[in-house]
Design a protein around this motif. Structure first.
Motif, mmCIF file in Angstrom:
data_model
loop_
_atom_site.group_PDB
_atom_site.id
_atom_site.type_symbol
_atom_site.label_atom_id
_atom_site.label_comp_id
_atom_site.label_asym_id
_atom_site.label_seq_id
_atom_site.Cartn_x
_atom_site.Cartn_y
_atom_site.Cartn_z
ATOM 1 N N ASP A 132 0.815 -1.214 0.000
ATOM 2 C CA ASP A 132 0.000 0.000 0.000
ATOM 3 C C ASP A 132 0.849 1.264 0.000
ATOM 4 O O ASP A 132 0.308 2.373 0.035
ATOM 5 N N ASP A 133 2.177 1.108 -0.005
ATOM 6 C CA ASP A 133 3.083 2.248 -0.104
ATOM 7 C C ASP A 133 3.097 2.701 -1.562
ATOM 8 O O ASP A 133 3.724 2.082 -2.426
ATOM 9 N N ASP A 134 2.380 3.789 -1.856
ATOM 10 C CA ASP A 134 2.129 4.191 -3.236
ATOM 11 C C ASP A 134 3.392 4.521 -4.034
ATOM 12 O O ASP A 134 3.416 4.368 -5.256
ATOM 13 N N SER A 135 4.425 5.005 -3.349
ATOM 14 C CA SER A 135 5.640 5.409 -4.071
ATOM 15 C C SER A 135 6.727 4.336 -4.068
ATOM 16 O O SER A 135 7.813 4.555 -4.619
ATOM 17 N N LEU A 136 6.445 3.180 -3.473
ATOM 18 C CA LEU A 136 7.484 2.162 -3.303
ATOM 19 C C LEU A 136 8.051 1.677 -4.637
ATOM 20 O O LEU A 136 9.267 1.645 -4.827
ATOM 21 N N VAL A 137 7.190 1.290 -5.567
ATOM 22 C CA VAL A 137 7.674 0.739 -6.840
ATOM 23 C C VAL A 137 8.482 1.773 -7.608
ATOM 24 O O VAL A 137 9.575 1.473 -8.123
ATOM 25 N N ALA A 138 7.985 3.003 -7.682
ATOM 26 C CA ALA A 138 8.707 4.056 -8.407
ATOM 27 C C ALA A 138 10.060 4.327 -7.765
ATOM 28 O O ALA A 138 11.067 4.507 -8.468
ATOM 29 N N GLU A 142 13.828 3.725 -9.479
ATOM 30 C CA GLU A 142 14.846 4.785 -9.557
ATOM 31 C C GLU A 142 16.150 4.317 -8.925
ATOM 32 O O GLU A 142 17.238 4.545 -9.475
ATOM 33 N N ILE A 143 16.057 3.645 -7.783
ATOM 34 C CA ILE A 143 17.252 3.115 -7.118
ATOM 35 C C ILE A 143 17.903 2.044 -7.981
ATOM 36 O O ILE A 143 19.132 1.986 -8.111
ATOM 37 N N GLN A 144 17.076 1.206 -8.612
ATOM 38 C CA GLN A 144 17.604 0.142 -9.456
ATOM 39 C C GLN A 144 18.375 0.709 -10.642
ATOM 40 O O GLN A 144 19.393 0.131 -11.069
ATOM 41 N N ALA A 145 17.931 1.828 -11.180
ATOM 42 C CA ALA A 145 18.657 2.457 -12.294
ATOM 43 C C ALA A 145 20.052 2.879 -11.841
ATOM 44 O O ALA A 145 21.041 2.689 -12.567
ATOM 45 N N ARG A 146 20.157 3.428 -10.647
ATOM 46 C CA ARG A 146 21.467 3.814 -10.111
ATOM 47 C C ARG A 146 22.308 2.580 -9.772
ATOM 48 O O ARG A 146 23.525 2.568 -9.964
ATOM 49 N N VAL A 162 24.211 1.320 -2.855
ATOM 50 C CA VAL A 162 22.906 1.444 -3.493
ATOM 51 C C VAL A 162 22.061 0.188 -3.232
ATOM 52 O O VAL A 162 20.841 0.271 -3.093
ATOM 53 N N ASN A 163 22.715 -0.973 -3.131
ATOM 54 C CA ASN A 163 21.986 -2.194 -2.776
ATOM 55 C C ASN A 163 21.355 -2.048 -1.387
ATOM 56 O O ASN A 163 20.203 -2.440 -1.168
ATOM 57 N N GLU A 164 22.112 -1.481 -0.456
ATOM 58 C CA GLU A 164 21.574 -1.219 0.880
ATOM 59 C C GLU A 164 20.359 -0.301 0.793
ATOM 60 O O GLU A 164 19.336 -0.544 1.443
ATOM 61 N N GLU A 165 20.466 0.749 -0.022
ATOM 62 C CA GLU A 165 19.355 1.689 -0.191
ATOM 63 C C GLU A 165 18.122 0.981 -0.756
ATOM 64 O O GLU A 165 16.983 1.243 -0.332
ATOM 65 N N PHE A 166 18.338 0.084 -1.706
ATOM 66 C CA PHE A 166 17.243 -0.675 -2.331
ATOM 67 C C PHE A 166 16.466 -1.469 -1.286
ATOM 68 O O PHE A 166 15.232 -1.421 -1.207
ATOM 69 N N HIS A 167 17.196 -2.198 -0.447
ATOM 70 C CA HIS A 167 16.539 -3.039 0.548
ATOM 71 C C HIS A 167 15.916 -2.214 1.673
ATOM 72 O O HIS A 167 14.813 -2.525 2.141
ATOM 73 N N LEU A 168 16.602 -1.161 2.105
ATOM 74 C CA LEU A 168 16.056 -0.354 3.197
ATOM 75 C C LEU A 168 14.812 0.415 2.776
ATOM 76 O O LEU A 168 13.960 0.723 3.616
ATOM 77 N N ARG A 169 14.704 0.721 1.474
ATOM 78 C CA ARG A 169 13.463 1.375 1.017
ATOM 79 C C ARG A 169 12.275 0.449 1.233
ATOM 80 O O ARG A 169 11.179 0.899 1.631
ATOM 81 N N MET A 170 12.449 -0.834 0.997
ATOM 82 C CA MET A 170 11.369 -1.784 1.271
ATOM 83 C C MET A 170 11.112 -1.889 2.773
ATOM 84 O O MET A 170 9.960 -1.951 3.220
ATOM 85 N N MET A 212 26.932 -10.551 -10.919
ATOM 86 C CA MET A 212 26.306 -9.230 -11.020
ATOM 87 C C MET A 212 25.021 -9.277 -11.833
ATOM 88 O O MET A 212 24.040 -8.604 -11.507
ATOM 89 N N GLU A 213 25.020 -10.074 -12.894
ATOM 90 C CA GLU A 213 23.803 -10.222 -13.702
ATOM 91 C C GLU A 213 22.702 -10.905 -12.899
ATOM 92 O O GLU A 213 21.521 -10.555 -13.021
ATOM 93 N N ILE A 214 23.070 -11.876 -12.079
ATOM 94 C CA ILE A 214 22.089 -12.538 -11.206
ATOM 95 C C ILE A 214 21.467 -11.520 -10.253
ATOM 96 O O ILE A 214 20.244 -11.481 -10.064
ATOM 97 N N ASN A 215 22.316 -10.684 -9.655
ATOM 98 C CA ASN A 215 21.819 -9.680 -8.713
ATOM 99 C C ASN A 215 20.865 -8.705 -9.386
ATOM 100 O O ASN A 215 19.813 -8.361 -8.831
ATOM 101 N N LEU A 216 21.242 -8.242 -10.582
ATOM 102 C CA LEU A 216 20.376 -7.315 -11.316
ATOM 103 C C LEU A 216 19.026 -7.949 -11.620
ATOM 104 O O LEU A 216 17.972 -7.326 -11.427
ATOM 105 N N ASP A 217 19.056 -9.177 -12.093
ATOM 106 C CA ASP A 217 17.823 -9.872 -12.449
ATOM 107 C C ASP A 217 16.932 -10.088 -11.224
ATOM 108 O O ASP A 217 15.703 -9.905 -11.303
ATOM 109 N N GLU A 218 17.522 -10.445 -10.107
ATOM 110 C CA GLU A 218 16.724 -10.694 -8.905
ATOM 111 C C GLU A 218 16.078 -9.409 -8.409
ATOM 112 O O GLU A 218 14.937 -9.418 -7.939
ATOM 113 N N HIS A 219 16.778 -8.284 -8.512
ATOM 114 C CA HIS A 219 16.174 -7.003 -8.125
ATOM 115 C C HIS A 219 14.961 -6.690 -9.003
ATOM 116 O O HIS A 219 13.921 -6.230 -8.507
#
Length: 282
Positions: A132-138, A142-146, A162-170, A212-219
């Protein structure tokens, strides 16, 4: 009037003639100075934390004010405050018996603790991440692009940041401050372990690039599961993603790049140690 905690009164302000007339100017100067001091301390903490994570400051190395002042060109107050904050974060340990402060070690028991904590926080995250976090996906996109740019540049410090930022946003979507602090602490310790793993994998280009490709795909798959509000899929993806750290370590150990010891044995030894401590308490 109640004084704000942590703010010291100006010396002699109550008794000195004209104090009331000049208090406004003095307050302005203090307000201007305090942010600068806080900013210097924040910068010092970020700098030293980065040096610990990328192992420029090696596990077990001594850390003291003269080193920070002379080597990192930090002022006395920022250096002292930085050490205090890094002790609170658990990246620096005070060891009275050894006569000082030291960068936290990274032995097999420590690695086992990091892996266990990481798998725990990500398993809980999979269950509690708020759709229900409306801005979570967006935000994640954005973090995934970085993150992708850091991966392409092979900046291990940047990748883990940036990986830390990705997970902490969730984790922020859960809305539990105490659990967020635990997740934040876990990911800071995880970053140091991941940098170590990346540096070892970097000796074989194909291994590093494949991982690295595995990590990108899993994100990407994690973001997709959240966008589709797929709790079942997320409950499979996040724990499996966290398991990657253990899998990568197991591969490294099996190839004898470090003394032969399986991660499973490492974790068994860790739990056996904990059981022994609990038995002693009883």
């Amino acid at each position: 009037m109640k004084r704000s905690k942590g703010v010291k009164p100006l010396a002699g302000a109550r008794n000195r003639p004209g104090a009331a007339r000049n208090s406004g100017n003095r307050g302005s100067r203090r307000t201007a100075e305090e942010p600068r001091e806080a900013s210097q301390t924040d910068a010092a903490v970020d700098l030293i934390r980065s040096k610990i994570i990328d192992m420029s400051l090696q596990p077990g190395s001594r850390l003291d004010e003269p080193l920070l002042r002379n080597h990192f060109k930090l002022g006395r107050t920022p250096a002292r405050e930085a050490i205090n904050r890094l002790v609170a974060e658990g990246l620096v340990n005070i060891s009275p018996n050894r006569g000082g402060m030291f960068v936290r070690g990274l032995d097999f028991v420590e690695i086992g603790e990091v892996i266990m904590a990481y798998q725990l926080v990500e398993t809980v995250l999979a269950q509690l991440c708020s759709f229900d976090d409306d801005s979570l996906v967006a935000d994640l996109e954005e973090i995934q692009a970085r993150y992708t740019r850091e991966v392409r540049g092979k900046s291990f410090l940047g990748i883990t940041s940036v990986n830390e930022e990705f997970h902490l946003r969730m984790h922020r979507s859960i809305g539990n401050a105490l659990f967020y602090e635990f997740a934040l602490s876990t990911h800071r310790h995880l970053r140091r372990l991941l940098v170590l793993i990346y540096k070892i994998e970097n000796r074989e280009r194909n291994v590093l690039e494949a991982q690295m490709e595995i990590n990108l795909d899993e994100h990407v798959r994690i973001i997709d599961a959240i966008s589709r509000r797929d709790r079942t899929g997320l409950s499979q993806l996040l724990p499996a993603h966290a398991q990657q750290a253990q899998t990568r370590l197991a591969r490294i150990l099996s190839e004898e790049r470090v003394p032969p010891l399986t991660v499973d044995r490492l974790l068994n030894d860790f739990f056996a140690t904990r059981r022994g401590r609990w038995a002693d308490r009883d």
